[in-house]
Enzyme design. Structure first.
Site, PDB file in Angstrom:
ATOM      1  N   ALA A  66     -20.270  52.868   5.805  1.00  0.00           N
ATOM      2  CA  ALA A  66     -21.045  52.998   7.032  1.00  0.00           C
ATOM      3  C   ALA A  66     -22.351  52.249   6.798  1.00  0.00           C
ATOM      4  O   ALA A  66     -22.772  52.074   5.651  1.00  0.00           O
ATOM      5  CB  ALA A  66     -21.299  54.470   7.321  1.00  0.00           C
ATOM      6  N   GLY A 111     -17.356  54.813   4.118  1.00  0.00           N
ATOM      7  CA  GLY A 111     -16.632  54.669   5.386  1.00  0.00           C
ATOM      8  C   GLY A 111     -15.510  53.634   5.315  1.00  0.00           C
ATOM      9  O   GLY A 111     -14.555  53.710   6.096  1.00  0.00           O
ATOM     10  N   GLU A 114     -12.657  55.389   3.736  1.00  0.00           N
ATOM     11  CA  GLU A 114     -12.191  56.337   4.766  1.00  0.00           C
ATOM     12  C   GLU A 114     -11.405  55.622   5.864  1.00  0.00           C
ATOM     13  O   GLU A 114     -10.399  56.137   6.352  1.00  0.00           O
ATOM     14  CB  GLU A 114     -13.395  57.101   5.351  1.00  0.00           C
ATOM     15  N   GLU A 134     -21.000  58.503  -1.489  1.00  0.00           N
ATOM     16  CA  GLU A 134     -21.984  59.162  -0.619  1.00  0.00           C
ATOM     17  C   GLU A 134     -22.944  60.090  -1.345  1.00  0.00           C
ATOM     18  O   GLU A 134     -24.127  60.131  -1.009  1.00  0.00           O
ATOM     19  CB  GLU A 134     -21.265  59.949   0.494  1.00  0.00           C
TER      20      GLU A 134
END
Ligand code: DAK
Length: 261
Positions: A66, A111, A114, A134
């Site tokens: 992200a 992300g 993911e 993270e």
């Protein structure tokens, strides 16, 4: 539809969705997430597209996570909104009624890992790197990492990777069952396209129902899951493709004409 941060190409029944922000290693900001969502909607509504390949632009990253620059100063409400958007997009991929293959060409972190896990199958290049870093940024994985990673590699391995924020190479990802196959970088797109074509030779409705049976069945108890399988199996007998598939076998015909009906 024209997009700024993704490319969508359709060729011979396959939708190629490329996350296209190579200067930021294809990091997912809100705009990119919204565009992925729109592209998935477009693919969902396009009867000509029967399989999807997701990859990253450039030779360095699938998706490096992200977008940290965008997330850095988010308030609690903005963070929650961002998480909801990401999860909506990734669920749209996971529940898309067409198989989705991730062609992981480089960094798949946070992300990005993911996103790859929301796909049905992951094929990685030898240059791919996976991880959920993270906790090193002071946050938890927010786009399903704490849920999909343990489902793929088991709870203990997922906890080790998430707690340590360790980044692993493609061979290690293969060894723990995170990716289906590892190939040389120059062979990656050929390999995923070949796999998509192999899937496309089969009856699309049956493939769609298998995706549903596996995805939903893995979340429920075995008795309910077996009933679900029986129900979906029965549904196949309402399709022209079931008649065609079985007639071809009985008539000893190699060529089958599946019509997605
Ligand atoms: N976000 C924004 N920009 C990024 C980025 C990212 N994730 N990753 C790379 N970039 C940008 C870099 O800032 C740099 O930009 P410029 O400085 O050139 O403008 C450019 O991409 C090239 O990166 P580097 O110069 O760093 O390239 P290197 O080869 O030296 O290093 C690297 C590559 C992948 C090791 C490094 O870039 C890196 O460590 N990137 C960050 C990886 C990472 O930590 N990813 C996880 C992000 S956290 C939630 C919602 C979502 C999430 C969590 C919660 N909720 C709302 C609950 C998800 C979180 C994440 O994904």
């Amino acid at each position: 539809m024209d997009f700024k941060n993704v490319l969508l190409k359709k060729e011979k029944g396959i939708g190629f969705l490329t996350i296209n922000r190579p200067a930021a290693l294809n990091a997912l900001n809100s705009e990119t997430l919204s565009e992925i969502h729109k592209a998935i909607e477009e693919i969902s509504n396009d009867d000509e597209v029967l399989a999807v390949i997701i990859t990253g632009a450039g030779d360095k990253a699938f998706v490096a996570g992200a977008d940290i620059s965008e997330m850095k100063d988010m308030s609690v409400i903005e963070g929650r909104k961002f998480g909801i958007l990401g999860n909506k997009v990734f669920r749209a991929i996971e529940t898309l009624e067409k198989p989705v293959i991730a062609a992981v060409n480089g960094f798949a972190l946070g992300g990005g890992c993911e996103l790859s896990m929301a796909c049905d199958i992951r094929i990685a290049s030898t240059k791919a790197k996976f991880g959920q870093p993270e906790v090193g940024l002071g946050i938890t994985p927010g786009f399903g990492g704490t849920q999909r990673l343990p489902r793929l590699v088991g709870m203990a391995m997922a906890k080790e990777l998430i707690y340590s924020s360790r980044i692993i190479g493609a061979e290690e990802a293969y060894r723990i069952g995170l990716v289906n196959k590892v190939v040389e970088p120059e062979a990656l797109m050929g390999e995923v396209t070949k796999l998509a074509e192999e899937i496309l030779r089969n009856a699309p409705i049956a493939v769609k129902l298998c995706k549903q049976a596996i995805n939903r069945g893995m979340q429920i108890d075995i008795d309910t899951a077996i009933s679900l399988e029986a129900e979906l199996f029965g549904e196949c007998f309402s399709t022209e493709d079931q008649k065609e598939g079985m007639s071809a076998f009985v008539e000893k015909r190699k060529e089958k004409q599946f019509k997605n009906r």
